[in-house]
Write an enzyme that holds these catalytic residues in place. Structure first.
Site, PDB file in Angstrom:
ATOM      1  N   LYS A  30       0.837  -1.222   0.000  1.00 16.88           N
ATOM      2  CA  LYS A  30       0.000   0.000   0.000  1.00 16.88           C
ATOM      3  C   LYS A  30       0.859   1.253   0.000  1.00 16.88           C
ATOM      4  O   LYS A  30       0.735   2.106   0.875  1.00 16.88           O
ATOM      5  CB  LYS A  30      -0.994  -0.034   1.150  1.00 16.88           C
TER       6      LYS A  30
HETATM    7  O1  LIG Z   1      -4.987  -4.520  -0.100  1.00 16.39           O
HETATM    8  C1  LIG Z   1      -5.408  -5.496   0.507  1.00 16.39           C
HETATM    9  O2  LIG Z   1      -4.995  -6.612   0.277  1.00 16.39           O
HETATM   10  C2  LIG Z   1      -6.534  -5.298   1.441  1.00 16.39           C
HETATM   11  C3  LIG Z   1      -7.458  -4.322   1.086  1.00 16.39           C
HETATM   12  C4  LIG Z   1      -8.694  -4.265   1.756  1.00 16.39           C
HETATM   13  O3  LIG Z   1      -9.569  -3.516   1.406  1.00 16.39           O
HETATM   14  N1  LIG Z   1      -8.907  -5.123   2.801  1.00 16.39           N
HETATM   15  C5  LIG Z   1      -7.973  -6.036   3.208  1.00 16.39           C
HETATM   16  O4  LIG Z   1      -8.274  -6.801   4.134  1.00 16.39           O
HETATM   17  N2  LIG Z   1      -6.759  -6.094   2.567  1.00 16.39           N
HETATM   18  C6  LIG Z   1      -5.711  -7.036   3.000  1.00 16.39           C
HETATM   19  O5  LIG Z   1      -6.154  -8.366   2.753  1.00 16.39           O
HETATM   20  C7  LIG Z   1      -5.787  -9.247   3.822  1.00 16.39           C
HETATM   21  C8  LIG Z   1      -7.049  -9.791   4.451  1.00 16.39           C
HETATM   22  O6  LIG Z   1      -6.733 -10.730   5.408  1.00 16.39           O
HETATM   23  P1  LIG Z   1      -7.813 -11.733   6.055  1.00 16.39           P
HETATM   24  O7  LIG Z   1      -8.942 -10.888   6.549  1.00 16.39           O
HETATM   25  O8  LIG Z   1      -7.040 -12.389   7.152  1.00 16.39           O
HETATM   26  O9  LIG Z   1      -8.237 -12.678   4.976  1.00 16.39           O
HETATM   27  C9  LIG Z   1      -4.907  -8.402   4.749  1.00 16.39           C
HETATM   28  O10 LIG Z   1      -3.557  -8.552   4.349  1.00 16.39           O
HETATM   29  C10 LIG Z   1      -5.357  -6.982   4.495  1.00 16.39           C
HETATM   30  O11 LIG Z   1      -4.341  -6.035   4.698  1.00 16.39           O
END
Ligand SMILES: O=C(O)c1cc(=O)[nH]c(=O)n1[C@@H]1O[C@H](COP(=O)(O)O)[C@@H](O)[C@H]1O
Length: 271
Positions: free
Chosen positions: A93
Protein backbone atom coordinates in the site's frame (compact mmCIF):
# COMPACT_ATOMS: atom_id res chain seq x y z
CA UNK A 1 3.04 -12.30 -15.83
CA UNK A 2 0.58 -10.78 -18.31
CA UNK A 3 -3.23 -10.85 -18.23
CA UNK A 4 -3.54 -13.67 -20.75
CA UNK A 5 -1.13 -15.88 -18.76
CA UNK A 6 -2.99 -15.09 -15.56
CA UNK A 7 -6.32 -16.09 -17.08
CA UNK A 8 -4.73 -19.24 -18.46
CA UNK A 9 -3.49 -20.16 -14.97
CA UNK A 10 -6.98 -19.56 -13.60
CA UNK A 11 -8.44 -21.88 -16.23
CA UNK A 12 -5.75 -24.55 -15.71
CA UNK A 13 -6.09 -24.59 -11.95
CA UNK A 14 -9.83 -23.89 -11.95
CA UNK A 15 -9.09 -21.40 -9.22
CA UNK A 16 -8.83 -17.66 -8.68
CA UNK A 17 -7.51 -18.04 -5.15
CA UNK A 18 -4.88 -15.75 -3.68
CA UNK A 19 -3.39 -17.00 -0.43
CA UNK A 20 -2.48 -14.16 1.92
CA UNK A 21 0.81 -14.73 3.74
CA UNK A 22 0.04 -12.48 6.73
CA UNK A 23 2.41 -14.41 8.94
CA UNK A 24 2.17 -13.28 12.55
CA UNK A 25 5.01 -14.67 14.74
CA UNK A 26 2.62 -14.90 17.70
CA UNK A 27 0.47 -17.37 15.74
CA UNK A 28 3.23 -19.66 14.49
CA UNK A 29 2.92 -23.19 15.97
CA UNK A 30 5.39 -23.69 18.81
CA UNK A 31 7.33 -26.54 17.17
CA UNK A 32 8.55 -24.11 14.46
CA UNK A 33 9.79 -21.52 16.92
CA UNK A 34 12.97 -23.52 17.49
CA UNK A 35 14.01 -23.18 13.83
CA UNK A 36 16.36 -20.38 12.69
CA UNK A 37 13.66 -18.67 10.60
CA UNK A 38 10.20 -19.61 11.93
CA UNK A 39 8.40 -17.16 9.60
CA UNK A 40 9.98 -18.69 6.51
CA UNK A 41 9.49 -22.27 7.77
CA UNK A 42 5.81 -21.50 8.36
CA UNK A 43 5.39 -19.95 4.89
CA UNK A 44 7.30 -22.77 3.22
CA UNK A 45 4.95 -25.40 4.65
CA UNK A 46 1.90 -23.28 3.80
CA UNK A 47 3.13 -22.85 0.21
CA UNK A 48 3.85 -26.59 -0.11
CA UNK A 49 0.28 -27.42 0.88
CA UNK A 50 -1.58 -24.63 -0.95
CA UNK A 51 0.35 -24.05 -4.22
CA UNK A 52 -1.79 -26.62 -6.04
CA UNK A 53 -4.93 -24.56 -5.35
CA UNK A 54 -3.61 -21.00 -5.63
CA UNK A 55 -2.94 -18.69 -8.57
CA UNK A 56 -1.45 -15.93 -6.40
CA UNK A 57 0.29 -15.30 -3.10
CA UNK A 58 0.08 -12.01 -1.25
CA UNK A 59 2.51 -11.43 1.59
CA UNK A 60 1.34 -8.41 3.56
CA UNK A 61 4.58 -6.46 3.99
CA UNK A 62 3.65 -5.10 7.46
CA UNK A 63 4.04 -8.56 8.97
CA UNK A 64 7.64 -8.72 7.72
CA UNK A 65 8.87 -5.17 8.15
CA UNK A 66 7.64 -5.21 11.75
CA UNK A 67 10.44 -7.73 12.41
CA UNK A 68 13.23 -5.52 11.05
CA UNK A 69 16.06 -6.89 8.86
CA UNK A 70 15.20 -10.48 9.78
CA UNK A 71 11.66 -9.96 8.51
CA UNK A 72 12.89 -8.65 5.15
CA UNK A 73 15.10 -11.72 4.91
CA UNK A 74 12.14 -14.03 5.61
CA UNK A 75 10.13 -12.16 2.98
CA UNK A 76 12.86 -12.53 0.33
CA UNK A 77 13.22 -16.25 1.08
CA UNK A 78 9.45 -16.66 0.87
CA UNK A 79 9.31 -14.85 -2.47
CA UNK A 80 12.12 -17.05 -3.83
CA UNK A 81 10.27 -20.17 -2.65
CA UNK A 82 6.95 -19.36 -4.36
CA UNK A 83 6.75 -21.38 -7.62
CA UNK A 84 7.62 -19.12 -10.58
CA UNK A 85 4.30 -19.62 -12.36
CA UNK A 86 2.33 -18.21 -9.44
CA UNK A 87 1.51 -14.49 -9.40
CA UNK A 88 3.00 -12.54 -6.48
CA UNK A 89 1.58 -9.46 -4.80
CA UNK A 90 3.54 -7.22 -2.44
CA UNK A 91 0.76 -5.88 -0.27
CA UNK A 92 2.62 -2.72 0.70
CA UNK A 93 0.00 0.00 0.00
CA UNK A 94 2.65 2.51 -1.09
CA UNK A 95 2.37 5.83 -2.97
CA UNK A 96 4.30 9.11 -2.52
CA UNK A 97 5.71 11.99 -4.56
CA UNK A 98 7.11 10.81 -7.87
CA UNK A 99 10.78 10.24 -7.10
CA UNK A 100 9.91 8.41 -3.87
CA UNK A 101 7.30 6.22 -5.59
CA UNK A 102 9.98 5.39 -8.15
CA UNK A 103 12.16 3.97 -5.40
CA UNK A 104 9.28 2.06 -3.84
CA UNK A 105 8.71 0.55 -7.27
CA UNK A 106 12.40 -0.31 -7.59
CA UNK A 107 12.34 -1.91 -4.12
CA UNK A 108 9.47 -4.26 -4.93
CA UNK A 109 9.92 -4.81 -8.68
CA UNK A 110 13.73 -4.94 -9.00
CA UNK A 111 15.41 -5.45 -5.63
CA UNK A 112 12.63 -7.92 -4.88
CA UNK A 113 11.04 -9.44 -7.98
CA UNK A 114 7.33 -9.14 -7.13
CA UNK A 115 4.84 -9.18 -10.03
CA UNK A 116 2.66 -6.50 -8.46
CA UNK A 117 2.23 -4.08 -5.59
CA UNK A 118 -0.78 -2.55 -3.87
CA UNK A 119 -0.78 1.25 -4.16
CA UNK A 120 -2.92 3.96 -2.51
CA UNK A 121 -4.40 6.50 -4.97
CA UNK A 122 -4.68 9.40 -2.51
CA UNK A 123 -1.67 11.37 -3.81
CA UNK A 124 -2.81 11.18 -7.43
CA UNK A 125 -1.33 10.55 -10.83
CA UNK A 126 2.35 11.36 -10.21
CA UNK A 127 2.40 9.06 -7.17
CA UNK A 128 1.07 6.10 -9.18
CA UNK A 129 2.71 6.51 -12.60
CA UNK A 130 6.26 5.56 -11.49
CA UNK A 131 4.96 2.07 -10.64
CA UNK A 132 3.51 1.74 -14.15
CA UNK A 133 6.84 2.32 -15.85
CA UNK A 134 8.04 -1.22 -15.11
CA UNK A 135 7.39 -3.68 -17.88
CA UNK A 136 5.35 -6.76 -17.03
CA UNK A 137 4.61 -5.45 -13.54
CA UNK A 138 1.26 -4.49 -12.07
CA UNK A 139 -0.19 -1.76 -9.90
CA UNK A 140 -3.09 -2.87 -7.73
CA UNK A 141 -4.82 0.36 -6.78
CA UNK A 142 -7.05 0.66 -3.72
CA UNK A 143 -10.56 1.44 -5.02
CA UNK A 144 -13.23 0.26 -2.60
CA UNK A 145 -11.66 -1.37 0.43
CA UNK A 146 -13.16 -4.01 2.72
CA UNK A 147 -12.83 -2.17 6.05
CA UNK A 148 -15.50 -0.16 7.86
CA UNK A 149 -13.52 3.06 7.53
CA UNK A 150 -13.71 2.83 3.75
CA UNK A 151 -16.99 4.79 4.06
CA UNK A 152 -15.12 7.78 5.54
CA UNK A 153 -13.72 8.89 2.18
CA UNK A 154 -14.38 6.33 -0.53
CA UNK A 155 -18.18 6.56 -0.37
CA UNK A 156 -18.60 10.32 0.09
CA UNK A 157 -19.76 12.41 -2.86
CA UNK A 158 -17.14 14.35 -4.75
CA UNK A 159 -17.83 17.77 -6.34
CA UNK A 160 -19.34 16.08 -9.38
CA UNK A 161 -21.80 14.21 -7.17
CA UNK A 162 -20.15 10.85 -7.80
CA UNK A 163 -18.75 8.84 -4.90
CA UNK A 164 -15.02 9.29 -4.53
CA UNK A 165 -14.24 5.64 -5.38
CA UNK A 166 -15.93 6.22 -8.76
CA UNK A 167 -13.73 9.27 -9.44
CA UNK A 168 -10.68 7.17 -8.50
CA UNK A 169 -11.70 4.44 -10.93
CA UNK A 170 -12.59 6.75 -13.81
CA UNK A 171 -9.43 8.83 -13.54
CA UNK A 172 -6.93 6.12 -12.76
CA UNK A 173 -8.17 3.79 -15.49
CA UNK A 174 -6.68 6.34 -17.92
CA UNK A 175 -3.25 6.24 -16.23
CA UNK A 176 -2.78 2.56 -16.91
CA UNK A 177 -4.77 -0.15 -18.66
CA UNK A 178 -6.22 -3.60 -17.89
CA UNK A 179 -2.79 -5.10 -18.65
CA UNK A 180 -0.88 -3.25 -15.96
CA UNK A 181 -3.47 -2.17 -13.43
CA UNK A 182 -5.85 -4.00 -11.13
CA UNK A 183 -8.16 -2.67 -8.42
CA UNK A 184 -8.70 -3.65 -4.80
CA UNK A 185 -12.41 -4.18 -4.21
CA UNK A 186 -13.46 -5.60 -0.85
CA UNK A 187 -15.57 -8.76 -0.72
CA UNK A 188 -17.56 -7.21 2.12
CA UNK A 189 -19.07 -4.63 -0.26
CA UNK A 190 -21.61 -6.99 -1.92
CA UNK A 191 -23.50 -5.43 -4.80
CA UNK A 192 -21.18 -2.40 -4.83
CA UNK A 193 -18.79 -4.74 -6.65
CA UNK A 194 -21.23 -4.62 -9.59
CA UNK A 195 -20.98 -0.80 -9.66
CA UNK A 196 -17.19 -1.06 -9.83
CA UNK A 197 -17.39 -3.71 -12.56
CA UNK A 198 -19.58 -1.40 -14.67
CA UNK A 199 -16.96 1.37 -14.54
CA UNK A 200 -13.96 -0.87 -15.26
CA UNK A 201 -15.29 -3.91 -17.16
CA UNK A 202 -11.93 -5.32 -18.21
CA UNK A 203 -9.67 -4.90 -15.18
CA UNK A 204 -8.78 -7.62 -12.70
CA UNK A 205 -9.93 -7.07 -9.12
CA UNK A 206 -8.00 -8.17 -6.06
CA UNK A 207 -10.78 -9.03 -3.64
CA UNK A 208 -9.85 -9.40 0.03
CA UNK A 209 -12.43 -9.99 2.73
CA UNK A 210 -13.67 -13.56 2.33
CA UNK A 211 -12.88 -15.84 5.26
CA UNK A 212 -12.06 -13.93 8.45
CA UNK A 213 -13.90 -10.73 7.33
CA UNK A 214 -17.06 -12.62 6.32
CA UNK A 215 -17.45 -11.60 2.64
CA UNK A 216 -19.37 -13.95 0.33
CA UNK A 217 -17.46 -15.68 -2.47
CA UNK A 218 -20.72 -16.34 -4.35
CA UNK A 219 -21.59 -12.61 -4.29
CA UNK A 220 -18.09 -11.65 -5.42
CA UNK A 221 -18.34 -13.98 -8.43
CA UNK A 222 -21.93 -12.98 -9.18
CA UNK A 223 -21.21 -9.24 -9.15
CA UNK A 224 -17.57 -9.15 -10.21
CA UNK A 225 -16.66 -11.90 -12.64
CA UNK A 226 -16.03 -10.89 -16.27
CA UNK A 227 -15.32 -12.92 -19.40
CA UNK A 228 -11.70 -13.61 -18.36
CA UNK A 229 -12.64 -14.14 -14.70
CA UNK A 230 -11.15 -10.79 -13.66
CA UNK A 231 -10.92 -11.81 -10.02
CA UNK A 232 -8.22 -12.77 -7.57
CA UNK A 233 -9.93 -13.53 -4.28
CA UNK A 234 -7.69 -13.39 -1.23
CA UNK A 235 -8.00 -15.20 2.06
CA UNK A 236 -5.24 -14.85 4.65
CA UNK A 237 -6.17 -15.81 8.24
CA UNK A 238 -8.96 -18.16 7.11
CA UNK A 239 -6.36 -20.33 5.39
CA UNK A 240 -3.02 -19.92 7.13
CA UNK A 241 -4.40 -20.19 10.68
CA UNK A 242 -6.83 -23.04 9.98
CA UNK A 243 -4.76 -24.99 12.51
CA UNK A 244 -2.13 -24.14 15.10
CA UNK A 245 -0.37 -27.42 15.73
CA UNK A 246 1.94 -29.75 13.77
CA UNK A 247 -0.80 -30.31 11.16
CA UNK A 248 -1.33 -26.56 10.56
CA UNK A 249 -0.17 -26.66 6.93
CA UNK A 250 -2.28 -29.69 6.09
CA UNK A 251 -5.34 -27.91 7.49
CA UNK A 252 -4.42 -24.78 5.52
CA UNK A 253 -4.24 -26.94 2.39
CA UNK A 254 -7.71 -28.30 3.10
CA UNK A 255 -9.11 -24.77 3.52
CA UNK A 256 -7.47 -23.70 0.26
CA UNK A 257 -8.88 -26.75 -1.48
CA UNK A 258 -12.36 -25.99 -0.15
CA UNK A 259 -12.21 -22.49 -1.64
CA UNK A 260 -10.77 -23.81 -4.90
CA UNK A 261 -13.65 -26.28 -5.26
CA UNK A 262 -16.18 -23.46 -4.74
CA UNK A 263 -14.28 -21.38 -7.29
CA UNK A 264 -14.35 -24.22 -9.80
CA UNK A 265 -18.15 -24.30 -9.54
CA UNK A 266 -18.39 -20.52 -9.87
CA UNK A 267 -16.12 -20.48 -12.91
CA UNK A 268 -18.30 -22.99 -14.69
CA UNK A 269 -21.45 -21.10 -13.63
CA UNK A 270 -20.36 -17.61 -14.78
CA UNK A 271 -17.81 -18.13 -17.56
O1 LIG B 1 -4.99 -4.52 -0.10
C1 LIG B 1 -5.41 -5.50 0.51
O2 LIG B 1 -4.99 -6.61 0.28
C2 LIG B 1 -6.53 -5.30 1.44
C3 LIG B 1 -7.46 -4.32 1.09
C4 LIG B 1 -8.69 -4.26 1.76
O3 LIG B 1 -9.57 -3.52 1.41
N1 LIG B 1 -8.91 -5.12 2.80
C5 LIG B 1 -7.97 -6.04 3.21
O4 LIG B 1 -8.27 -6.80 4.13
N2 LIG B 1 -6.76 -6.09 2.57
C6 LIG B 1 -5.71 -7.04 3.00
O5 LIG B 1 -6.15 -8.37 2.75
C7 LIG B 1 -5.79 -9.25 3.82
C8 LIG B 1 -7.05 -9.79 4.45
O6 LIG B 1 -6.73 -10.73 5.41
P1 LIG B 1 -7.81 -11.73 6.06
O7 LIG B 1 -8.94 -10.89 6.55
O8 LIG B 1 -7.04 -12.39 7.15
O9 LIG B 1 -8.24 -12.68 4.98
C9 LIG B 1 -4.91 -8.40 4.75
O10 LIG B 1 -3.56 -8.55 4.35
C10 LIG B 1 -5.36 -6.98 4.49
O11 LIG B 1 -4.34 -6.03 4.70
Amino acid sequence: MNRIDLFKKIQDKKSFLCVGLDTDPSKIPSHLLKTTDPVFEFNKEIIDQTAEFAVAYKPNIAFYEALGPKGWESLQKTLDYIPKEIFTIADAKRGDIGNTSGLYAKAFFETMDFDSITVAPYMGVDSVKPFLEFENKWVILLALTSNEGSADFQLISSQSGKPLFQEVLEKSSKWGNPDNMMYVVGATRGEKIAEVRKIVPEHFFLVPGVGAQGGSLEDVAHFGMNSHCGLLVNSSRGIIYAGNDKDFAKLAGLEAKKLQLEMEKLLSKYL
